[in-house]
Design an enzyme around this catalytic site. Structure first.
Site, short mmCIF file in Angstrom:
data_model
loop_
_atom_site.label_atom_id
_atom_site.label_comp_id
_atom_site.label_asym_id
_atom_site.label_seq_id
_atom_site.Cartn_x
_atom_site.Cartn_y
_atom_site.Cartn_z
N CYS A 132 -3.91 0.73 4.56
CA CYS A 132 -3.46 2.09 4.27
C CYS A 132 -3.14 2.26 2.79
O CYS A 132 -2.05 1.90 2.32
CB CYS A 132 -2.24 2.43 5.13
SG CYS A 132 -1.59 4.07 4.81
N CYS A 135 -0.10 4.47 2.05
CA CYS A 135 1.20 3.83 2.26
C CYS A 135 1.51 2.81 1.16
O CYS A 135 2.64 2.71 0.72
CB CYS A 135 1.25 3.09 3.61
SG CYS A 135 0.38 3.92 4.94
N ASP A 136 0.52 2.04 0.75
CA ASP A 136 0.79 0.86 -0.07
C ASP A 136 0.26 0.91 -1.49
O ASP A 136 0.61 0.06 -2.31
CB ASP A 136 0.20 -0.39 0.63
CG ASP A 136 0.80 -0.58 2.02
OD1 ASP A 136 1.97 -0.25 2.20
OD2 ASP A 136 0.08 -1.04 2.92
#
Ligand code: NAP
Length: 306
Positions: A132, A135-136
């Site tokens: 992701c 997200c990261d």
């Protein structure tokens, strides 16, 4: 006793909830662990009709969720661990210990990222391995990254990662991309993007965090290694159907089998979205399936009462 329970909070589940709510079915939506499903892990959604400027996946989730709730959808943030479809009413149990009975069920559990299945992948999850970018990505400012895969996701998310990373190399197992022409052109023009052709990742290595990946050439068989700080994997999906093994029909890849009206073999049980659709895999298509499933559930419930 519920009229209809919807499992899953991606575009299919949320649209099913919207239509079921507007049909006065008072639906209960059980979100699953990934709030918003895959679209919520997508950075830029540019092809969902109605949003000419595009929006982020989490924004789309928020809007769809609020729209479903506005008409009376009840949302439970919980994860279904058991379903019993051989009994009526159908019974469900969840991670939080709740038990539900329902007259009908819409399965919108979607699909999850496919894993590389190589040594180091599990070990370095959250320490350099990710599925992701939204997200990261932020944690990789000034770092060198690789993205594995040759489809739209690999390119789209790879380009997003160039906002943070110094260099993002796409590792693809062939010498031509699966991704659509628009994304290909954009990616090729992006100075921070690079391509490593005809290679698969065989090992992810490091010391506490990812430091390198080993590669095998799919044409020559030659082995090599490159230094990287992060590995983002975008190699397709597997359907989330483990709950239904032995209860519902599936194809050889585990996708649920439904008829053209999204009925499974069990009357009152419908499926919508990527849990059965391995062809289109678009948020708008999943939303369409959610609408269809809710309309069919409404008809099914009306017939039960007659
Ligand atoms: P995808 O189109 O299925 O592409 C998966 C890629 O991973 C392929 O290039 C495939 O290689 C490669 N791959 C599969 N298994 C592999 C393995 N074990 N090792 C190495 N490589 C492997 O998946 P996706 O990119 O996630 O896209 C899914 C769907 O969403 C598609 O329909 C796509 O169009 C859509 N999507 C659209 C957008 C957009 O329109 N902006 C954005 C994201 C996704 P091969 O090519 O050799 O098979």
């Amino acid at each position: 006793m519920e009229n209809v329970i919807i499992i899953g909070s991606g575009p299919a589940g949320l649209t099913a909830a919207l239509y079921a709510a507007r049909a006065n079915l008072n639906p209960l939506l059980i979100t699953g662990n990934e709030l918003g499903g895959q679209i919520a892990t997508t950075t830029d959604v540019e092809n969902f009709p109605g949003f000419p400027e595009g929006l982020t996946g989490p924004e789309l989730y928020d809007l769809m969720s609020r729209q479903a709730e506005r008409f009376g959808t009840r949302t439970e943030v919980d994860y279904v661990t058991e379903v019993h479809l051989q009994e009526r009413p159908f019974r469900l149990k969840t991670q939080n210990g709740s038990e539900y009975e329902t007259k009908s069920l819409i399965i919108a559990t979607g699909a999850s990222p496919r894993k590389l299945d190589v040594p180091g992948e599990k070990e370095f999850l959250g320490r350099g391995v990710s599925y992701c970018a939204t997200c990261d990505g932020f944690f990789f400012r000034g770092k060198d990254l690789v993205v594995v895969g040759g489809g739209d996701s690999a390119l789209q998310e790879g380009m997003f990662l160039t906002k943070f990373a110094t260099k993002v190399k796409v590792i693809h197992r062939r010498d031509s991309l699966r991704a659509g022409a628009v994304l290909q052109e954009r990616a090729r023009k992006n100075d921070k993007m690079g391509f490593i052709w005809n290679k698969v990742v065989t090992l992810i290595e490091g010391n506490g965090k990812v430091e390198s990946v080993r590669l095998r050439d799919t044409v020559t068989g030659e082995e090599s290694a490159i230094s990287v700080n992060g590995v983002f994997v975008y190699i397709g999906h597997v359907p989330n159907t483990h709950l239904f093994v032995g209860q519902l029909e599936m194809d050889h890849e585990g996708y649920l089998v439904v008829n053209e009206r999204l009925h499974t073999k069990i009357p009152g049980v419908f499926a919508a979205g990527e849990v059965h659709d391995k062809v289109f895999r678009q948020a708008v298509v999943s939303a369409g399936y959610g609408c269809m499933a809710a309309m069919e559930a409404e008809k099914y419930l009306a017939n039960l009462e007659n």
